[in-house]
Design an enzyme around this catalytic site. Structure first.
Site, PDB file in Angstrom:
ATOM      1  N   SER A 268       0.818  -1.194  -0.079  1.00  0.00           N
ATOM      2  CA  SER A 268       0.057  -0.064   0.001  1.00  0.00           C
ATOM      3  C   SER A 268       0.809   1.078   0.098  1.00  0.00           C
ATOM      4  O   SER A 268       2.027   1.145   0.390  1.00  0.00           O
ATOM      5  CB  SER A 268      -0.779   0.098   1.235  1.00  0.00           C
ATOM      6  OG  SER A 268      -1.555   1.325   1.217  1.00  0.00           O
TER       7      SER A 268
ATOM      8  N   TYR B  57      -2.168  -1.095   9.897  1.00  0.00           N
ATOM      9  CA  TYR B  57      -2.083  -1.617   8.645  1.00  0.00           C
ATOM     10  C   TYR B  57      -1.061  -0.889   7.902  1.00  0.00           C
ATOM     11  O   TYR B  57      -0.323  -1.706   7.162  1.00  0.00           O
ATOM     12  CB  TYR B  57      -3.573  -0.986   7.912  1.00  0.00           C
ATOM     13  CG  TYR B  57      -3.596  -1.022   6.600  1.00  0.00           C
ATOM     14  CD1 TYR B  57      -4.090  -2.277   5.855  1.00  0.00           C
ATOM     15  CD2 TYR B  57      -3.265  -0.043   5.683  1.00  0.00           C
ATOM     16  CE1 TYR B  57      -4.175  -2.338   4.478  1.00  0.00           C
ATOM     17  CE2 TYR B  57      -3.391  -0.216   4.192  1.00  0.00           C
ATOM     18  CZ  TYR B  57      -3.833  -1.477   3.727  1.00  0.00           C
ATOM     19  OH  TYR B  57      -3.927  -1.577   2.389  1.00  0.00           O
TER      20      TYR B  57
END
Length: 240
Positions: free
Chosen positions: A143, A156
């Site tokens: 990401s 995350y």
């Protein structure tokens, strides 16, 4: 006889399903893996109807035995592995004072530990493919948050930063054996995972799952002499 085969995790929707469809278009036999049996079966049926060879395994991919089962079933069915797409992941937002241990562990286990386990279990098959054609490929969905960190999505972001680092390590360790590793680092992609932010960023202004799948198609087509350790995807005007 199967000439090329791939495993795609998190394949029931979004990036995983789009990438699986692209791999089917490119002639790959597929093993799809995800947690929810109903969604995964629907995705597998959709791809079978398009004429692709598909096997699916519903499994909690944060668990070691599940990872072993996915790879074993793929090996038994196809006998080879040319592409591994480690796409399964989860993001759970919380401020640091409100991080729940169960949700912390789930993100660590699914976003990072599962990827490491898939490499370990699949590396024998990948080495055989690398020896054959020097272009075995592992794609790890990271990401853009893994590049810069994020408040509230801190766990995350940390797992995705680790995925980027792990991918770099595997590039250095395995590339000489014909096994390429690439980390994909997208910003907001129009998937169910980004529903929480669609009141601020419209879905039609997000990166599409097909954008990510097309980047994997590109990785399949570069020569054995070309390795791409990382790709970042950002929306027009976003900071880098």
């Amino acid at each position: 006889m199967t000439t090329r085969a791939a495993i795609v995790t998190g394949a029931s929707s979004g990036i995983g399903l789009a990438t699986a469809r692209m791999l089917g278009e490119e002639g790959y036999s597929l093993t799809l893996a995800a947690r929810r049996a109903d969604k995964l079966e629907a995705a597998a049926d959709e791809l079978r109807e398009a004429g692709f060879a598909v096997h699916h395994v519903a499994a909690p991919l944060q668990e070691e035995d599940a990872v072993k089962r996915v790879v074993a079933e793929h090996r038994d069915r196809y006998g080879r592995l040319d592409v591994l797409v480690n796409n399964a992941g989860i993001g759970i937002g919380a401020s640091v004072a409100e991080i729940e241990t169960k949700k912390l562990d789930l993100q660590l286990d699914l976003n990072l530990r599962s990827i490491i386990l898939f490499y370990r279990e699949a590396v024998g098959l990948l080495r055989e493919a690398g020896k054959e054609h020097s272009s075995a490929l592992v794609v790890n969905t990271a990401s853009i948050a893994g590049k810069y960190g994020q408040a509230w999505m801190s766990v995350y972001a940390a797992t995705k930063g680790a995925v980027v680092n792990w991918t770099e390590s595997m590039h250095k360790e395995l590339a000489q054996e014909g096994i390429k590793s690439t980390a994909l680092c997208p910003g907001f992609v129009d998937t169910p995972m980004t529903d929480f932010v669609k009141g601020t960023v419209a879905a039609e202004e997000m990166i599409t799952p097909q954008d990510i799948a097309e980047s994997v198609r590109f990785l399949l087509r570069v020569s054995p002499a070309c390795c791409v350790p990382e790709i970042q995807f950002v929306r027009p005007g976003d900071a880098m």
